[in-house]
Design a protein around this motif. Structure first.
Motif, PDB file in Angstrom:
ATOM      1  N   ALA A  71       0.831  -1.198   0.000  1.00 32.57           N
ATOM      2  CA  ALA A  71       0.000   0.000   0.000  1.00 32.57           C
ATOM      3  C   ALA A  71       0.871   1.254   0.000  1.00 32.57           C
ATOM      4  O   ALA A  71       1.944   1.284   0.588  1.00 32.57           O
ATOM      5  N   GLN A  72       0.370   2.277  -0.652  1.00 35.08           N
ATOM      6  CA  GLN A  72       1.101   3.534  -0.728  1.00 35.08           C
ATOM      7  C   GLN A  72       0.833   4.369   0.527  1.00 35.08           C
ATOM      8  O   GLN A  72      -0.286   4.456   1.005  1.00 35.08           O
ATOM      9  N   ARG A 102       0.336   7.628   2.958  1.00 28.87           N
ATOM     10  CA  ARG A 102      -0.288   8.941   2.866  1.00 28.87           C
ATOM     11  C   ARG A 102      -0.182   9.577   4.239  1.00 28.87           C
ATOM     12  O   ARG A 102       0.158   8.931   5.221  1.00 28.87           O
ATOM     13  N   ARG A 106       2.767   9.917   8.591  1.00 28.17           N
ATOM     14  CA  ARG A 106       2.811   9.340   7.247  1.00 28.17           C
ATOM     15  C   ARG A 106       2.774   7.833   7.418  1.00 28.17           C
ATOM     16  O   ARG A 106       3.626   7.257   8.092  1.00 28.17           O
ATOM     17  N   ALA A 153       0.897   3.838   5.815  1.00 26.90           N
ATOM     18  CA  ALA A 153       0.113   3.074   4.856  1.00 26.90           C
ATOM     19  C   ALA A 153      -0.997   2.314   5.576  1.00 26.90           C
ATOM     20  O   ALA A 153      -1.726   1.546   4.969  1.00 26.90           O
TER      21      ALA A 153
END
Length: 199
Positions: free
Chosen positions: A2-3, A5, A21, A23
């Motif tokens: 997963a990226q 964010r 930050r 995922a």
């Protein structure tokens, strides 16, 4: 994979924001006050894990509190046509505040010859009402104490501007502990300023 964010949590007491930050999906940050200001000491992914983390990070001189995640790019928007689910803790807190208002109104009987309500002045227009600031600082301190995990004692009750007799009735209820927890959760969720406005 997963990226990552950036998510944001907001402290209900100070209004400070905490960013992370990640995922993963998080429910809230656990916040403690330090000399340099509030700090997010941990993050929890589910509401049912929050009480354990609050207990783990709270000390006698430094109570921990929840800062709910308020900005998450992955959060799904609520459907417009679906009604908001009923939160049992909020329902109990709303019921407790309604019962408290009822007890407060009944706590002081009217004296013989005293009108039940204050009559409007008959000599023209009434003067504008000034805000009652008496005890506002005590109320804020009491709400912050409760939000930080403090116990709803008779001193805190009276500092909130509620009559002592109503505290006795409250404390004798079999569900007093659950109502106190719901009230504490509501203060944490809505913030001190909104809770002060609702007193």
């Amino acid at each position: 994979m997963a990226q990552a964010r950036t998510i944001t949590a907001r402290d209900p007491i100070t209004g400070a924001t905490f960013k992370r930050r990640t995922a993963r999906t998080y429910y809230a940050a656990i916040v403690c006050d330090h000399a340099a200001g509030p700090e997010a000491v941990a993050w929890v992914g589910r509401p049912d894990l929050a009480p354990k983390q609050l207990d783990r990070h709270s000390t006698a001189d430094r109570p921990a509190r929840l800062a709910l995640v308020v900005a998450d790019p992955w959060a799904e928007p609520a459907p417009a046509a679906v009604a908001e689910p009923v939160d049992p803790a909020r329902a109990v807190a709303d019921e407790a505040l309604a019962a408290l208002a009822e007890l407060s109104a009944a706590a002081r009987p009217h004296l013989p010859g005293e009108p039940a309500t204050v009559p409007a002045p008959s000599h023209g227009t009434a003067a504008p009402q000034l805000p009652d600031l008496k005890g506002a600082a005590d109320k804020v301190a009491a709400l912050e104490y409760l939000a930080g995990g403090g116990q709803l004692s008779s001193d805190v009750w009276v500092a909130l501007g509620w009559p002592f007799e109503a505290f006795l009735a409250w404390a004798q209820r079999p569900d007093a502990a659950a109502r106190e927890a719901a009230l504490r959760a509501r203060i944490r969720r809505d913030g001190v300023a909104a809770s002060l406005a609702n007193l």
